[in-house]
Design a protein around this motif. Structure first.
Motif, PDB file in Angstrom:
ATOM      1  N   HIS A 119      -8.629  -4.305   9.792  1.00 56.76           N
ATOM      2  CA  HIS A 119      -7.767  -3.271   9.230  1.00 56.76           C
ATOM      3  C   HIS A 119      -8.370  -2.772   7.926  1.00 56.76           C
ATOM      4  CE1 HIS A 119      -4.255  -0.928   8.192  1.00 56.76           C
ATOM      5  NE2 HIS A 119      -3.717  -1.251   9.360  1.00 56.76           N
ATOM      6  N   PRO A 120      -8.327  -1.461   7.706  1.00 54.02           N
ATOM      7  CA  PRO A 120      -8.744  -0.947   6.401  1.00 54.02           C
ATOM      8  C   PRO A 120      -7.883  -1.540   5.283  1.00 54.02           C
ATOM      9  CG  PRO A 120      -8.534   0.834   8.003  1.00 54.02           C
ATOM     10  CD  PRO A 120      -7.947  -0.387   8.641  1.00 54.02           C
ATOM     11  N   ALA A 121      -8.472  -1.683   4.122  1.00 51.44           N
ATOM     12  CA  ALA A 121      -7.800  -2.320   2.989  1.00 51.44           C
ATOM     13  C   ALA A 121      -8.559  -1.971   1.708  1.00 51.44           C
ATOM     14  CB  ALA A 121      -7.758  -3.839   3.190  1.00 51.44           C
ATOM     15  N   PRO A 122      -8.081  -2.429   0.552  1.00 49.25           N
ATOM     16  CA  PRO A 122      -8.860  -2.274  -0.671  1.00 49.25           C
ATOM     17  C   PRO A 122      -9.901  -3.390  -0.849  1.00 49.25           C
ATOM     18  CG  PRO A 122      -6.480  -2.310  -1.118  1.00 49.25           C
ATOM     19  CD  PRO A 122      -6.693  -2.840   0.257  1.00 49.25           C
ATOM     20  N   PHE A 123      -9.918  -4.366   0.053  1.00 48.59           N
ATOM     21  CA  PHE A 123     -10.770  -5.534  -0.145  1.00 48.59           C
ATOM     22  C   PHE A 123     -11.538  -5.896   1.127  1.00 48.59           C
ATOM     23  CE2 PHE A 123      -7.370  -5.888  -3.272  1.00 48.59           C
ATOM     24  CZ  PHE A 123      -8.134  -5.980  -4.430  1.00 48.59           C
ATOM     25  N   ASN A 124     -12.589  -6.668   0.919  1.00 47.99           N
ATOM     26  CA  ASN A 124     -13.490  -7.087   1.990  1.00 47.99           C
ATOM     27  C   ASN A 124     -13.300  -8.569   2.253  1.00 47.99           C
ATOM     28  OD1 ASN A 124     -15.700  -6.665   3.802  1.00 47.99           O
ATOM     29  ND2 ASN A 124     -17.064  -7.688   2.348  1.00 47.99           N
ATOM     30  N   GLY A 125     -13.123  -8.939   3.516  1.00 47.23           N
ATOM     31  CA  GLY A 125     -13.064 -10.357   3.831  1.00 47.23           C
ATOM     32  C   GLY A 125     -11.985 -10.720   4.817  1.00 47.23           C
ATOM     33  N   VAL A 126     -11.844 -12.007   5.036  1.00 47.11           N
ATOM     34  CA  VAL A 126     -10.830 -12.558   5.933  1.00 47.11           C
ATOM     35  C   VAL A 126      -9.700 -13.112   5.083  1.00 47.11           C
ATOM     36  CG1 VAL A 126     -10.333 -14.294   7.697  1.00 47.11           C
ATOM     37  CG2 VAL A 126     -12.555 -13.140   7.668  1.00 47.11           C
ATOM     38  N   ARG A 127      -8.505 -12.742   5.415  1.00 46.80           N
ATOM     39  CA  ARG A 127      -7.327 -13.316   4.764  1.00 46.80           C
ATOM     40  C   ARG A 127      -6.380 -13.791   5.844  1.00 46.80           C
ATOM     41  NH1 ARG A 127      -2.282 -10.217   2.424  1.00 46.80           N
ATOM     42  NH2 ARG A 127      -1.114 -11.944   1.536  1.00 46.80           N
ATOM     43  N   SER A 128      -6.221 -15.081   5.956  1.00 50.53           N
ATOM     44  CA  SER A 128      -5.357 -15.643   6.986  1.00 50.53           C
ATOM     45  C   SER A 128      -3.898 -15.444   6.581  1.00 50.53           C
ATOM     46  CB  SER A 128      -5.656 -17.138   7.153  1.00 50.53           C
ATOM     47  OG  SER A 128      -4.878 -17.681   8.193  1.00 50.53           O
ATOM     48  N   THR A 129      -3.147 -14.763   7.431  1.00 51.37           N
ATOM     49  CA  THR A 129      -1.742 -14.501   7.119  1.00 51.37           C
ATOM     50  C   THR A 129      -0.848 -14.847   8.294  1.00 51.37           C
ATOM     51  OG1 THR A 129      -1.864 -12.210   7.892  1.00 51.37           O
ATOM     52  CG2 THR A 129      -2.348 -12.595   5.572  1.00 51.37           C
ATOM     53  N   ASN A 130       0.372 -15.221   7.975  1.00 52.66           N
ATOM     54  CA  ASN A 130       1.390 -15.418   9.000  1.00 52.66           C
ATOM     55  C   ASN A 130       2.458 -14.349   8.792  1.00 52.66           C
ATOM     56  OD1 ASN A 130       2.044 -16.563   6.577  1.00 52.66           O
ATOM     57  ND2 ASN A 130       2.904 -18.444   7.413  1.00 52.66           N
ATOM     58  N   ASN A 131       2.139 -13.140   9.221  1.00 54.83           N
ATOM     59  CA  ASN A 131       3.020 -11.984   9.038  1.00 54.83           C
ATOM     60  C   ASN A 131       4.388 -12.212   9.662  1.00 54.83           C
ATOM     61  OD1 ASN A 131       0.358 -11.142   8.512  1.00 54.83           O
ATOM     62  ND2 ASN A 131       0.878  -9.030   8.955  1.00 54.83           N
ATOM     63  N   LEU A 132       5.339 -11.401   9.246  1.00 57.24           N
ATOM     64  CA  LEU A 132       6.704 -11.533   9.718  1.00 57.24           C
ATOM     65  C   LEU A 132       6.896 -10.941  11.112  1.00 57.24           C
ATOM     66  CD1 LEU A 132       8.648 -10.494   6.490  1.00 57.24           C
ATOM     67  CD2 LEU A 132       8.186 -12.806   7.313  1.00 57.24           C
ATOM     68  N   ALA A 133       7.757 -11.589  11.875  1.00 61.37           N
ATOM     69  CA  ALA A 133       8.245 -10.974  13.109  1.00 61.37           C
ATOM     70  C   ALA A 133       9.209  -9.854  12.732  1.00 61.37           C
ATOM     71  CB  ALA A 133       8.959 -12.017  13.962  1.00 61.37           C
TER      72      ALA A 133
END
Length: 478
Positions: free
Chosen positions: A171-185
């Motif tokens: 996904h496009p973002a302001p930052f570069n890298g992997v960020r592991s997230t547990n997004n909301l349902a």
């Protein structure tokens, strides 16, 4: 960087002009959910041009498709999107909020870049595997309606991903890298009230106000907020106020409601309370109530094994090669933000260090020229995505690439303004390399898939059964 990854990166560099052009053309189209006819046609045609076998109209969705190349195991799924947001038209390449078509749609979440980058990754990986004589199936999934439609949810429910060994996206973002997230349902409802119209002065007693019912629903939800878990969210928009005449008791009114929670089970429980509030509002006003499910998407199930592998490949690739012109435009965009917004952006993406320089990110940076340090564990993120439903079917990983100036928030005119910039194009290509490199690693090292699958199996189990039970209890989809 291994020789194979260098060759893969070079092949993607050679392919990139056509895919950058694709991204810009989709930016121009800016089509809304389930109406991305031109965007889907452009992507499908390019897949066929590169030898992919394309199946259109997946699960009855005209703009959903899959392109497949190669054969056998493993099956690598690469997820792409291409839908825009309503009312977000903005002229590209300027740091000022100006629309040439007020009220028209625009790519306020960068899905023009997302789809083109994922497509480039799929084509680059497929061509490299064939040249290297490696057996695998590469699939590009054209996924419409991420913004409010949840097409991946529908595709997952239909078994579209059941034989996939792993799924990758970005996904496009302001930052570069992997960020592991547990997004909301998230569960999205359309709540509609029907009343009785009357003259608001002469015969108000004969009217039954649907608008009153909608307002009482919102008041009830505001009282409910104190009594729900702190990591849950409820949002709303009034989609029909019944009219603009103040001297009429409005006979119709409607709103769209989004209920978010860390798990679909919790979202359903909270949504039931919202339903009771609406039922009470109908009872108080003597109106009738209709509730229709718009979408229900699951929380994101992180896979640290796969995310670690993607981070390793991004470390080998290094930073995005921005230049001074890229930074100059990013500074112009940053001038439209407060310092608080820039600092908040760094906190939102949990940027605590750089994996390449081991230095903290400086908030004065216009663009991220480093790589986000990967902690090896997940963070809470209050957003939602239908990628979550894919992650409950197969191990899934995604990365971020810095297409936007630091401080940019999704769903803003600044995202649209940067959607055709040279920096965004470089981020698109960088994400394609990261995804393709991770796919190549999975094909070359079967143990990676086995370990990712083992982690996925351990994390699902009872939670997956509970999730499916909750989904089955939802009302009918719109």
């Amino acid at each position: 960087m291994t020789l194979a990854i260098e060759q893969l990166a070079d092949e993607i560099e050679a392919l990139k002009p056509e895919f950058i052009e694709l991204s810009d053309r989709i930016w121009d189209l800016a089509e809304l959910k389930f109406e991305e006819f031109g965007s889907a046609k452009l992507q499908s045609a390019l897949l066929e041009q590169y030898g992919f076998r394309v199946t259109r109209g997946l699960v009855g969705m005209e703009t959903a498709f899959v392109g497949e190349y190669g054969s056998g195991k493993p099956v690598i799924a690469i997820l792409g999107e291409f839908d825009a947001l309503a009312g977000m038209n903005q002229i590209a390449g300027i740091a000022e909020e100006i629309s040439d078509r007020p009220g028209a749609s625009g790519h306020g979440c960068g899905h023009n870049l997302l789809g083109a980058g994922s497509l480039l990754a799929a084509v680059g990986l497929a061509r490299h595997l064939e040249t290297a004589g490696l057996s695998a199936t590469v699939r590009y999934y054209g996924c419409p309606a991420e913004e409010g439609g949840g097409a991946k949810t529908i595709m997952a429910e239909a078994g579209t991903f059941d034989d996939v060994d792993l799924a990758l996206t970005w996904h496009p973002a302001p930052f570069n890298g992997v960020r592991s997230t547990n997004n909301l349902a998230v569960i999205e409802y359309e709540i509609r009230f029907k009343g009785t119209a009357s003259h608001a002065s002469n015969a108000a007693h004969l009217g039954r106000s649907a608008l009153d019912a909608l307002e009482l629903t919102n008041i009830g939800i505001n009282f409910l907020r104190e009594h729900m878990p702190t990591d849950c969210r409820i949002h709303y928009a009034i989609t029909d106020a019944g009219g603009v005449a103040a001297n009429v008791v409005q006979a119709r009114a409607a709103g769209r409601y989004m209920v978010r929670a860390p798990e679909i089970v919790g979202a359903r429980a909270l949504a039931e309370r919202v339903t009771k509030v609406a039922e009470g509002a109908a009872l108080m006003t003597g109106t009738s109530l209709e509730i229709e499910l718009g979408k229900a998407t699951n929380s994101l199930l992180p896979n640290i094994t796969l995310e670690t592998a993607m981070h390793e490949e991004m470390t080998a690739l290094g930073p995005v090669p921005f230049d001074e012109a890229d930074e100059a435009f990013a500074r112009d965009i940053q001038s439209t933000f407060s310092q608080e917004a820039i600092d908040s952006s760094i906190r939102l993406y949990q940027i605590k260090g750089d994996a390449l320089s081991n230095k903290p990110v400086d908030s004065s940076m216009p663009l991220h020229r480093g790589l986000r340090a990967f902690e090896g564990y997940s963070h809470f993120r209050a957003g939602s995505t239908d990628v979550g439903d894919v992650s409950w079917v197969t191990p899934t990983a995604q990365c971020w690439a810095p297409a936007w100036a630091i401080g940019t928030n999704p769903h803003t005119w600044q995202v649209v303004a940067q959607g055709k910039s040279a920096a965004a194009h470089k981020a698109l290509v960088h994400a394609a390399k990261a995804i393709a490199a991770t796919g190549l690693k999975a094909v070359s090292e079967p143990d990676l898939i086995a370990r990712a699958r083992g982690e996925w199996t351990e994390k699902t189990g009872k939670r997956r059964d509970e999730t499916r039970s909750a989904e089955k209890a939802l009302p009918a989809r719109a």
